[in-house]
Design an enzyme around this catalytic site. Sequence first.
Site, PDB file in Angstrom:
ATOM      1  N   THR A 154       0.683  -1.051  -0.196  1.00  0.00           N
ATOM      2  CA  THR A 154       0.409   0.227  -0.272  1.00  0.00           C
ATOM      3  C   THR A 154       0.684   1.306  -0.021  1.00  0.00           C
ATOM      4  OG1 THR A 154      -1.700  -1.721   0.992  1.00  0.00           O
ATOM      5  CG2 THR A 154      -1.545   0.991   1.311  1.00  0.00           C
TER       6      THR A 154
ATOM      7  N   LYS B 226       3.679  -9.139   3.792  1.00  0.00           N
ATOM      8  CA  LYS B 226       1.953  -8.522   3.874  1.00  0.00           C
ATOM      9  C   LYS B 226       1.944  -9.436   2.542  1.00  0.00           C
ATOM     10  CE  LYS B 226       0.287  -4.499   3.823  1.00  0.00           C
ATOM     11  NZ  LYS B 226       0.400  -2.915   3.863  1.00  0.00           N
TER      12      LYS B 226
ATOM     13  N   GLU C 291       2.871  -6.028  17.041  1.00  0.00           N
ATOM     14  CA  GLU C 291       2.545  -5.133  16.266  1.00  0.00           C
ATOM     15  C   GLU C 291       1.419  -4.172  16.612  1.00  0.00           C
ATOM     16  OE1 GLU C 291       2.841  -6.694  12.530  1.00  0.00           O
ATOM     17  OE2 GLU C 291       0.753  -7.469  12.851  1.00  0.00           O
TER      18      GLU C 291
END
Length: 254
Positions: free
Chosen positions: A19, A131, A164
């Site tokens: 992204t 990812k 995270e």
Amino acid sequence: MEISHRDRGLSYGDGFFTTIKVENEALQLWPYHLQRLQQCQQALHFPELDEQALLEACQNAIKGCHLGVLKLLITRGEGGRGYALPEHIDLTVIVSKSEFPSHYAQWQAQGVSLSVSNVKLGHQPLLAGLKTLNRLEQVLIKEDALGLSGDDVVVLDLQDNVIECSASNIIIVKNGQLITPNLALCGIRGVYLSLLSDHHDIAVEAISMTDLMNADAVFMCNSLMGLVPVKSIDKKTFNLQTALELKTKIEISL
């Protein structure tokens, strides 16, 4: 574009994505995003990516965009029944554009409050740091966060190590040392964390909740929001002014 119902990205989450922040028709941190895509390609045994074709597809999609978000998603393409890789692989590339989150500027200036998610990350070292399209844990984390206070959540693993936030990395500061969690077993290593690591000495260590709560400052970061100070985690508060001053010192070298 039309996506086949036999696409392996739809059937098995067999793919990966990144992204990207778009500013004035420019892809921010493109070399880091490309590096992420290449790491996923190699780890998941995808065919070599056509870097120039990917760049051109992204650049065509952001023409006229002053500020926005571009998502570049790659799947292994169509496949037959079963998990085995198809004999012929024709990658599916999907490029989509969306508006830039308006609240990120406020988060950077005023900090965020966090809660601790009830959903914990499982361990899979083969996929750790990548990812991929397998994001069901994050879907459950976001759903869980709706019932908690705060702007976002801290996510732990099955051994209660800090890993995270829901969609960003965590960095703590202790005695002047920047420290980020070890992501060898789970979690995603973000593009912005990679950028910071190229300019600062960031230690990679196991971080417990005690370490987190005793930090001098806490930040979360990703390629869209940049570096965001944390002003509180549950009932624990941090000195926002100290964090903002550290944020300026960290960012000045980027």
